[in-house]
Enzyme design. Sequence first.
Site, PDB file in Angstrom:
ATOM      1  N   ARG A  98       0.817  -1.215   0.000  1.00  0.00           N
ATOM      2  CA  ARG A  98       0.000   0.000   0.000  1.00  0.00           C
ATOM      3  C   ARG A  98       0.847   1.259   0.000  1.00  0.00           C
ATOM      4  NH1 ARG A  98      -3.972   0.093  -2.307  1.00  0.00           N
ATOM      5  NH2 ARG A  98      -2.911   1.801  -3.338  1.00  0.00           N
ATOM      6  N   LYS A 133       2.446  24.877  -3.300  1.00  0.00           N
ATOM      7  CA  LYS A 133       1.203  24.205  -2.895  1.00  0.00           C
ATOM      8  C   LYS A 133       1.392  22.691  -2.993  1.00  0.00           C
ATOM      9  CE  LYS A 133      -1.626  28.118  -4.341  1.00  0.00           C
ATOM     10  NZ  LYS A 133      -2.660  28.634  -5.266  1.00  0.00           N
ATOM     11  N   GLU A 200       4.664  40.309  -6.959  1.00  0.00           N
ATOM     12  CA  GLU A 200       3.348  40.034  -7.541  1.00  0.00           C
ATOM     13  C   GLU A 200       2.536  41.324  -7.666  1.00  0.00           C
ATOM     14  OE1 GLU A 200       0.347  36.799  -6.053  1.00  0.00           O
ATOM     15  OE2 GLU A 200      -0.139  38.689  -5.047  1.00  0.00           O
TER      16      GLU A 200
END
Length: 293
Positions: A98, A133, A200
């Site tokens: 697994r 992320k 940004e």
Amino acid sequence: MITTQIVDDVVSRALAEDAPWGDVTSELLIPAEARVEATLDAREPGRFSGGALFAAAMRLADPRIQTALLVADGEAFAAGQVLARVSGPARGVLRAERVALNLTQRMCGIATLTAQYVAAVAHTSVRLVDTRKTTPGLRALERAAVRDGGGHNHRFSLSDAVLAKDNHLAVLAAQHGGDVTEALRSVRARMSHTTHLEVEVDRLDQIEPVLAAGVDTIMLDNFSLDDLRAGVAQVAGRALVEASGGVSLATVAAIAETGVDVISVGALTHSVRALDLGLDVGFEVATSSTPTP
């Protein structure tokens, strides 16, 4: 490249989580002497990644297990293709199964999705990159899977570069009477000359004040296609231009065609679907009919 130390650390923790006091099912049902041969099979086509993780899961579950990887990281494979073969003590293979599949399926999913994005922008010169992320604790692995898919990595961590986003700028500007250019110049003056400075912006009118501070990269966040084209023209080579936000397989080609240098895609790691792989026992040698505790 991911190191053996990183791989073994992640796999060891995963095995301990999955069987903290042993695999009671296998220990009660499977004879200690039983050996198996098994194959890692692709249920769907994709791009391979995570071979070292698969092999480590088997090795750390039982050093006597032998693993032969038949596909290299970064290589495309077809549905039904055998990706690896393992042989050794049945209990160890079953204990590792697994964990080996969970990690390899996720890595292959990231590499496969990345390859699809890269193919969509292959007619341009844009560089496709990931973001921070990532799954906590798995960043080095997931970043490697992006590379296996033909993509590139953004900064690895908060320690690697200065990337001032909207919340940073709001605080910074407040300390400098609202003068963003002066605030960023102050940052530049205190930075090492080897550190990259990216900022940004989310509006076209923010571009000039940021460029005046001498930034290395300007990120155009959630811009429309028209505004991306206008932003690229306005920057005019004075900095690298990165597009971010609202990027999908359906939109990435059009974004690349605006002339940006870099496109960052959080979806490569934060919402990827694990690829369907299976571990199939093809041959078993039963050496005893009575399980040994």
